[in-house]
Design a protein around this motif. Structure first.
Motif, PDB file in Angstrom:
ATOM      1  N   LYS A   1     -56.373  30.366  10.861  1.00 48.27           N
ATOM      2  CA  LYS A   1     -57.500  31.215  11.245  1.00 48.27           C
ATOM      3  C   LYS A   1     -57.845  32.173  10.101  1.00 48.27           C
ATOM      4  O   LYS A   1     -56.958  32.753   9.486  1.00 48.27           O
ATOM      5  CB  LYS A   1     -57.172  31.994  12.513  1.00 48.27           C
ATOM      6  CG  LYS A   1     -56.892  31.060  13.697  1.00 48.27           C
ATOM      7  CD  LYS A   1     -56.749  31.800  14.983  1.00 48.27           C
ATOM      8  CE  LYS A   1     -56.348  30.930  16.144  1.00 48.27           C
ATOM      9  NZ  LYS A   1     -57.113  29.753  16.412  1.00 48.27           N
TER      10      LYS A   1
ATOM     11  N   ARG B   1     -50.415  22.354  19.637  1.00 50.07           N
ATOM     12  CA  ARG B   1     -51.644  22.571  18.872  1.00 50.07           C
ATOM     13  C   ARG B   1     -51.274  23.236  17.560  1.00 50.07           C
ATOM     14  O   ARG B   1     -50.204  23.837  17.442  1.00 50.07           O
ATOM     15  CB  ARG B   1     -52.619  23.478  19.646  1.00 50.07           C
ATOM     16  CG  ARG B   1     -53.179  22.828  20.877  1.00 50.07           C
ATOM     17  CD  ARG B   1     -54.126  23.754  21.657  1.00 50.07           C
ATOM     18  NE  ARG B   1     -53.414  24.888  22.221  1.00 50.07           N
ATOM     19  CZ  ARG B   1     -53.621  26.163  21.890  1.00 50.07           C
ATOM     20  NH1 ARG B   1     -54.531  26.498  21.010  1.00 50.07           N
ATOM     21  NH2 ARG B   1     -52.914  27.122  22.457  1.00 50.07           N
TER      22      ARG B   1
ATOM     23  N   TYR C   1     -60.767  23.089   6.723  1.00 47.22           N
ATOM     24  CA  TYR C   1     -59.788  24.112   6.346  1.00 47.22           C
ATOM     25  C   TYR C   1     -59.822  24.342   4.836  1.00 47.22           C
ATOM     26  O   TYR C   1     -60.076  23.417   4.063  1.00 47.22           O
ATOM     27  CB  TYR C   1     -58.369  23.677   6.729  1.00 47.22           C
ATOM     28  CG  TYR C   1     -58.057  23.675   8.194  1.00 47.22           C
ATOM     29  CD1 TYR C   1     -58.165  24.823   8.966  1.00 47.22           C
ATOM     30  CD2 TYR C   1     -57.618  22.516   8.821  1.00 47.22           C
ATOM     31  CE1 TYR C   1     -57.849  24.820  10.319  1.00 47.22           C
ATOM     32  CE2 TYR C   1     -57.295  22.497  10.171  1.00 47.22           C
ATOM     33  CZ  TYR C   1     -57.413  23.660  10.914  1.00 47.22           C
ATOM     34  OH  TYR C   1     -57.108  23.648  12.250  1.00 47.22           O
TER      35      TYR C   1
ATOM     36  N   LEU D   1     -58.846  17.354  19.861  1.00 49.07           N
ATOM     37  CA  LEU D   1     -59.094  18.787  19.683  1.00 49.07           C
ATOM     38  C   LEU D   1     -59.039  19.439  21.052  1.00 49.07           C
ATOM     39  O   LEU D   1     -59.659  18.956  21.999  1.00 49.07           O
ATOM     40  CB  LEU D   1     -60.472  19.034  19.070  1.00 49.07           C
ATOM     41  CG  LEU D   1     -60.685  18.612  17.630  1.00 49.07           C
ATOM     42  CD1 LEU D   1     -62.109  18.931  17.194  1.00 49.07           C
ATOM     43  CD2 LEU D   1     -59.699  19.280  16.681  1.00 49.07           C
TER      44      LEU D   1
ATOM     45  N   TYR E   1     -50.359  30.049   9.119  1.00 51.00           N
ATOM     46  CA  TYR E   1     -50.868  29.043  10.035  1.00 51.00           C
ATOM     47  C   TYR E   1     -49.888  28.985  11.198  1.00 51.00           C
ATOM     48  O   TYR E   1     -48.793  29.548  11.121  1.00 51.00           O
ATOM     49  CB  TYR E   1     -51.068  27.680   9.357  1.00 51.00           C
ATOM     50  CG  TYR E   1     -49.823  27.041   8.784  1.00 51.00           C
ATOM     51  CD1 TYR E   1     -49.268  25.918   9.379  1.00 51.00           C
ATOM     52  CD2 TYR E   1     -49.217  27.529   7.629  1.00 51.00           C
ATOM     53  CE1 TYR E   1     -48.138  25.304   8.844  1.00 51.00           C
ATOM     54  CE2 TYR E   1     -48.099  26.920   7.093  1.00 51.00           C
ATOM     55  CZ  TYR E   1     -47.560  25.807   7.712  1.00 51.00           C
ATOM     56  OH  TYR E   1     -46.449  25.210   7.187  1.00 51.00           O
TER      57      TYR E   1
ATOM     58  N   ASP F   1     -53.222  25.413  13.994  1.00 47.71           N
ATOM     59  CA  ASP F   1     -54.464  25.936  13.436  1.00 47.71           C
ATOM     60  C   ASP F   1     -54.170  26.945  12.335  1.00 47.71           C
ATOM     61  O   ASP F   1     -53.070  27.494  12.242  1.00 47.71           O
ATOM     62  CB  ASP F   1     -55.295  26.599  14.526  1.00 47.71           C
ATOM     63  CG  ASP F   1     -56.789  26.670  14.189  1.00 47.71           C
ATOM     64  OD1 ASP F   1     -57.243  25.946  13.285  1.00 47.71           O
ATOM     65  OD2 ASP F   1     -57.496  27.449  14.840  1.00 47.71           O
TER      66      ASP F   1
ATOM     67  N   LYS G   1     -62.262  18.667  11.413  1.00 48.40           N
ATOM     68  CA  LYS G   1     -61.574  19.964  11.542  1.00 48.40           C
ATOM     69  C   LYS G   1     -60.643  20.173  10.352  1.00 48.40           C
ATOM     70  O   LYS G   1     -60.634  21.242   9.735  1.00 48.40           O
ATOM     71  CB  LYS G   1     -60.807  20.019  12.864  1.00 48.40           C
ATOM     72  CG  LYS G   1     -60.022  21.294  13.087  1.00 48.40           C
ATOM     73  CD  LYS G   1     -60.915  22.492  13.258  1.00 48.40           C
ATOM     74  CE  LYS G   1     -60.092  23.737  13.537  1.00 48.40           C
ATOM     75  NZ  LYS G   1     -60.909  24.925  13.704  1.00 48.40           N
TER      76      LYS G   1
ATOM     77  N   GLU H   1     -58.869  23.145  18.255  1.00 45.79           N
ATOM     78  CA  GLU H   1     -57.700  23.032  17.390  1.00 45.79           C
ATOM     79  C   GLU H   1     -57.080  21.639  17.504  1.00 45.79           C
ATOM     80  O   GLU H   1     -57.073  21.056  18.596  1.00 45.79           O
ATOM     81  CB  GLU H   1     -56.651  24.074  17.786  1.00 45.79           C
ATOM     82  CG  GLU H   1     -57.151  25.500  17.669  1.00 45.79           C
ATOM     83  CD  GLU H   1     -56.253  26.517  18.351  1.00 45.79           C
ATOM     84  OE1 GLU H   1     -56.432  27.707  18.059  1.00 45.79           O
ATOM     85  OE2 GLU H   1     -55.384  26.129  19.165  1.00 45.79           O
TER      86      GLU H   1
END
Length: 134
Positions: free
Chosen positions: A70, A66, A16, A48, A77, A68, A12, A52
């Motif tokens: 997007k 969490r 990014y 996760l 972020y 993330d 993950k 996330e």
């Protein structure tokens, strides 16, 4: 940097964009450092959740954090908290000018700006000890 316990979490982060990855890896390190320096948290579990990266003490003394980035909001972020806690309302009162907020669930941070490390660490510690202080 703390090694990843699960290859899915590392994948993950690897997915990014470079700038977001750097900021999120820094945030990940701050979460682990804060957990280590906060009484009652204990060892962190990294996984996760909803796709996330997510962090919670294995002793469940707190609530999940969490994070993330997007593509629909590429300049920012976020750090997410359980929406039925009072955490974001408390952060809004404590740090009205340090963050943008998304409802009662997230702190929004700008990729271009250095995050306010001390304020972020306080938010992390509050989440990871949430059930101890209710």
């Amino acid at each position: 940097m703390k090694p990843f316990a699960h290859h899915q979490v590392q994948a993950k982060f690897d997915a990014y964009p470079a700038k977001a990855r750097r900021r999120l890896l820094d945030l990940r390190e701050l979460i682990f450092q804060t957990a280590e320096n906060t009484d009652g948290v204990g060892e962190l579990e990294e996984s996760l959740k909803w796709g996330e990266p997510a962090y919670i003490g294995k002793n469940k003394a707190g609530t999940t954090i969490r994070m993330d980035w997007k593509a629909k909001d590429p300049l920012n972020y976020a750090m997410y908290f359980h929406c039925q806690t009072s955490l974001v309302a408390m952060f809004r009162t404590m740090f009205p000018h340090d963050f943008a907020f998304q409802g009662n669930r997230a702190l929004i941070l700008k990729l271009e700006d250095e995050p306010p490390q001390d304020a972020v660490a306080i938010c992390i510690a509050a989440a990871l000890t949430y059930h101890l202080k209710k």
